[in-house]
Design a protein around this motif. Structure first.
Motif, PDB file in Angstrom:
ATOM      1  N   SER A 481       0.874  -1.290   0.366  1.00 23.80           N
ATOM      2  CA  SER A 481      -0.153  -0.280  -0.319  1.00 23.80           C
ATOM      3  C   SER A 481       1.517   0.976  -0.255  1.00 23.80           C
ATOM      4  O   SER A 481       0.655   2.058  -0.586  1.00 23.80           O
ATOM      5  CB  SER A 481      -0.805  -0.424   1.165  1.00 23.80           C
ATOM      6  N   TYR A 534     -19.212   6.893   4.216  1.00 21.78           N
ATOM      7  CA  TYR A 534     -17.713   5.878   3.761  1.00 21.78           C
ATOM      8  C   TYR A 534     -16.647   7.322   3.848  1.00 21.78           C
ATOM      9  O   TYR A 534     -15.658   7.470   3.842  1.00 21.78           O
ATOM     10  CB  TYR A 534     -17.269   5.269   3.432  1.00 21.78           C
ATOM     11  N   TYR A 544      -7.210   7.014   1.825  1.00 19.55           N
ATOM     12  CA  TYR A 544      -7.024   5.111   1.600  1.00 19.55           C
ATOM     13  C   TYR A 544      -7.848   4.658   3.197  1.00 19.55           C
ATOM     14  O   TYR A 544      -6.764   5.382   4.138  1.00 19.55           O
ATOM     15  CB  TYR A 544      -5.070   4.613   1.962  1.00 19.55           C
ATOM     16  N   SER A 573     -17.225  -1.965   0.423  1.00 22.46           N
ATOM     17  CA  SER A 573     -16.851  -1.975  -0.406  1.00 22.46           C
ATOM     18  C   SER A 573     -18.331  -1.891  -1.493  1.00 22.46           C
ATOM     19  O   SER A 573     -17.539  -1.721  -3.439  1.00 22.46           O
ATOM     20  CB  SER A 573     -16.474  -3.132  -0.907  1.00 22.46           C
ATOM     21  N   VAL A 578     -15.802   4.130  -3.460  1.00 20.12           N
ATOM     22  CA  VAL A 578     -14.792   3.649  -2.631  1.00 20.12           C
ATOM     23  C   VAL A 578     -14.638   2.285  -3.638  1.00 20.12           C
ATOM     24  O   VAL A 578     -15.729   1.761  -4.228  1.00 20.12           O
ATOM     25  CB  VAL A 578     -15.446   2.304  -1.916  1.00 20.12           C
ATOM     26  N   ASN A 579     -13.113   1.421  -3.671  1.00 22.04           N
ATOM     27  CA  ASN A 579     -12.915   0.911  -4.457  1.00 22.04           C
ATOM     28  C   ASN A 579     -11.283  -0.038  -3.489  1.00 22.04           C
ATOM     29  O   ASN A 579     -10.780   0.851  -2.714  1.00 22.04           O
ATOM     30  CB  ASN A 579     -12.024   1.651  -5.828  1.00 22.04           C
ATOM     31  N   LYS A 580     -11.291  -1.075  -3.762  1.00 25.10           N
ATOM     32  CA  LYS A 580     -10.368  -2.335  -3.389  1.00 25.10           C
ATOM     33  C   LYS A 580      -9.078  -1.780  -3.912  1.00 25.10           C
ATOM     34  O   LYS A 580      -9.228  -2.193  -5.404  1.00 25.10           O
ATOM     35  CB  LYS A 580     -11.088  -3.210  -3.061  1.00 25.10           C
ATOM     36  N   SER A 583      -5.477  -6.072  -1.259  1.00 23.17           N
ATOM     37  CA  SER A 583      -6.357  -7.390  -0.312  1.00 23.17           C
ATOM     38  C   SER A 583      -5.069  -8.349  -0.212  1.00 23.17           C
ATOM     39  O   SER A 583      -4.628  -8.979  -1.743  1.00 23.17           O
ATOM     40  CB  SER A 583      -7.336  -7.483  -1.293  1.00 23.17           C
ATOM     41  N   GLU A 588      -6.859  -4.985   3.952  1.00 23.81           N
ATOM     42  CA  GLU A 588      -7.396  -4.785   2.125  1.00 23.81           C
ATOM     43  C   GLU A 588      -7.475  -3.613   2.498  1.00 23.81           C
ATOM     44  O   GLU A 588      -7.561  -2.410   4.068  1.00 23.81           O
ATOM     45  CB  GLU A 588      -9.195  -4.768   2.421  1.00 23.81           C
ATOM     46  N   TYR A 590      -8.601  -0.105   0.453  1.00 25.56           N
ATOM     47  CA  TYR A 590      -9.849   0.769  -0.210  1.00 25.56           C
ATOM     48  C   TYR A 590      -9.116   2.278  -0.659  1.00 25.56           C
ATOM     49  O   TYR A 590      -8.653   2.794   0.233  1.00 25.56           O
ATOM     50  CB  TYR A 590     -10.509   0.862   0.462  1.00 25.56           C
ATOM     51  N   VAL A 592     -10.704   5.337  -1.147  1.00 21.35           N
ATOM     52  CA  VAL A 592     -12.342   6.422  -0.934  1.00 21.35           C
ATOM     53  C   VAL A 592     -11.921   7.794  -1.337  1.00 21.35           C
ATOM     54  O   VAL A 592     -11.324   8.282  -0.901  1.00 21.35           O
ATOM     55  CB  VAL A 592     -12.451   6.325   0.507  1.00 21.35           C
TER      56      VAL A 592
END
Length: 603
Positions: A481, A534, A544, A573, A578-580, A583, A588, A590, A592
């Motif tokens: 990440s 969110y 993130y 998710s 919001v995108n993962k 993972s 995980e 995301y 955002v």
């Protein structure tokens, strides 16, 4: 007991210990473990339990060489329990200060930081040496260093008691109480990479040097300039303690200074007392105080800590009482209580503390048969608890976390006094039972306290604090990440601030932060998050959102959705904006988009 039978008994104990170690090693951790205790195979605990039972009984019943073997068996078993993260191949253990210490060690290894530039470089320097000499990863070197610094506690507590009393039963009891690891309270002292806690285990070494100095009767053995070898040992061990953590050095100075004060009063009050035969501690108080001052007073970190404590004492917003009230309210909401938590975490410590207090009171009233020499040393340590307790009260008003660190030091002293106190109690019981009968009662009582003490040596859901096990998946998830994230986009965690992982992975000493987690990070707002907002749950900007298996276990299973719910987490998710992006099985991440970035839309 017949020597042949005793030898077979010891063989069974060491075999059980070895079997437990082999089973633990053959069953390494493969995923995040909320509790080290339940995740470790039952066979391991059976083996360790047999070894400890044999060690406990022989430490009480035997003397001389046979007792020493029993104490060695128990100390080795407790060391094995403390070493379980290392034995079971944890990637790392500790998600708070431990990750920062990992970063500093990484800086020393890479040459970005010199050891003397740290306020307390002892732990990090030793881990760096182990890394270079043994060729093991830095994370593993730190876990090994924790064990290396822990062992002196088990060795020197009974040695101090032997020097104080010369009573074989007191030595055995002191060894057993040391196996309870009472200085660890899991509030501000922890079993892991935590320099303040690690320093506690070196304190008995310093006290052994001090007691050895006070017992010196001959002035023949002298170093140059008339320096006693025991004085030199006291200064050297004090410096070692200072380098691991200066706060515990302050406490040693207070203890030695208190002894010096008691000696002064004894010389003024008595014409015949064992204290008059002890060499004075005046010079040692001054020298140790000067060593501490020379190291600490010019350090910016120490100055900020003093400032923070003073601010806390003067502020109505910071107090130990408020902290306790808040924790109590939270425990009630998840079905627990402060009373229940106290029993699990502190019942053994409370029992030992009460026994010591009663013994000291009875001894001062002259109702015991303790010899005058032992009484003098007990008085030294007992009176030292008063100023140490005063420091605790100051911390409790100003910085409650530091107060519980102070309790850790106090319990080092109480562990030593407990050896003498409980041995006297067993002697008293023997007047009503036989000596074997009194030993049996003591073994049962001490065994129960030992189970309580070792059952909380590491955090677990039992005390509403999940194990801080850093797995390969969590570590690599954060590393990926940080390596691939947008430079200026902050990171937010689920009840946990990710910046500590930035420290652990990249170190702290660099020209500029390698990731935005080093400068902009925090936690999502629980109210906004639970309301489904969110995209607006963190400072109204793109961010993130990182969540690990540790976070889920803590918030959902242990805290029982007190702050965050499973439904809100599972919905993340599925929401627009919001995108993962990263993972694995335990991590995980995301990306955002903020409310503003989605034209004011909220979920």
């Amino acid at each position: 007991m017949n020597r042949s039978v005793l030898n077979v008994t010891y063989a069974v104990g060491f075999f059980a210990l070895a079997a437990g170690l082999l089973v633990a090693r053959a069953n390494p951790a493969t995923a995040y473990e909320p509790s080290l205790f339940t995740a470790t195979p039952t066979a391991v605990w059976v083996g360790f339990g047999i070894a400890l039972a044999i060690a406990l009984v022989t430490a009480l019943a035997c003397r001389g060489r046979q007792q020493a073997i029993g104490i060695a068996l128990g100390a080795t078993t407790v060391t094995a329990i403390v070493s379980l993260p290392l034995i079971r191949n944890y990637r790392f253990a500790g998600m708070g200060d431990a990750l920062t210490h990992l970063g500093w060690t990484r800086d020393i290894v890479s040459g970005n930081l010199q050891p003397h530039e740290l306020f307390y470089p002892g732990l990090h320097s030793l881990a760096s040496v182990l890394h270079f000499v043994a060729g093991i990863p830095i994370e593993r070197a730190l876990l090994l260093t924790v064990v290396v610094l822990f062992v002196p506690f088990l060795v020197f507590v009974p040695l101090v008691v032997r020097d104080i009393s010369g009573n074989g039963l007191a030595v055995g009891v002191a060894a057993i109480v040391s196996w309870m690891v009472l200085p660890i309270n899991n509030i501000a002292t922890h079993m892991g990479v935590h320099t303040n806690s690690n320093a506690l285990f070196l304190v008995p070494v310093v006290l052994f040097a001090f007691v050895a100095y006070l017992h010196r009767r001959s002035t023949v053995e002298r170093l140059p300039l008339g320096l006693s070898p025991f004085s030199a040992l006291l200064y050297l061990t004090g410096i070692a303690l200072l380098l691991v953590h200066p706060q515990q050095m302050i406490n040693v100075v207070v203890l030695v200074g208190t002894v010096a004060g008691v000696q002064y009063l004894a010389r003024w009050r008595y014409s015949d007392h064992p204290m008059l035969d002890h060499p004075t501690a005046y010079t040692h108080t001054i020298v140790l105080g000067v060593i501490f001052a020379a190291w600490a007073l010019t350090n910016e970190r120490f100055q900020s800590a003093l400032s923070g404590m003073a601010t806390g004492m003067l502020s109505a917003d910071i107090s130990g009482g408020q902290t306790v009230d808040q924790r109590g309210a939270s425990l009630t909401e998840i079905g627990g209580s402060l009373g229940e938590l106290f029993v699990r975490m502190f019942l053994d410590a409370a029992v030992i503390g009460l026994l010591v207090a009663l013994f000291v009171l009875v001894m001062w009233l002259g109702w015991t048969k303790v010899d005058r020499e032992t009484s003098a040393f007990v008085t030294y340590f007992a009176i030292a608890l008063f100023p140490l307790g005063g420091i605790f009260l100051l911390y409790f008003v100003g910085t409650p976390t530091m107060a519980f660190r102070q309790i850790g030091f106090i319990y080092v002293v109480l562990t030593i006094l407990a050896g003498v106190a409980i041995a006297q109690a067993i002697g008293g019981l023997s007047r009503y039972f036989t000596m074997p009968g009194a030993n049996t009662v003591a073994a049962v009582a001490l065994g129960a306290c030992l189970v309580l003490g070792l059952g909380t040596v590491y955090a677990s859901p039992l005390i509403f604090s999940p194990n801080q096990h850093v797995t390969d998946q969590q570590y690599s998830g954060y590393e990926t990440s940080f390596d691939h994230g947008v430079d200026d986009q902050p990171y937010a965690g689920l009840g946990y601030d990710p910046y500590r992982y930035d420290h652990g992975i990249y170190g702290l000493e660099r020209e500029a932060p390698l990731t935005s987690a080093g400068t902009a990070s925090g936690e999502v707002d629980p109210d906004e998050f639970e309301a489904g907002n969110y995209t607006g749950a963190y400072r109204g900007s793109d961010y993130y959102f990182a969540v690990t298996e540790y976070d889920v276990t803590r918030e959902i299973e242990v805290y029982q959705e007190l702050h965050h719910s499973e439904d809100a987490l599972s919905d993340v998710s599925q929401q627009p904006g919001v995108n993962k992006v990263v993972s694995n099985e335990e991590f995980e991440l995301y990306a955002v988009e903020s409310t503003n970035a989605t034209d004011g839309a909220t979920v």
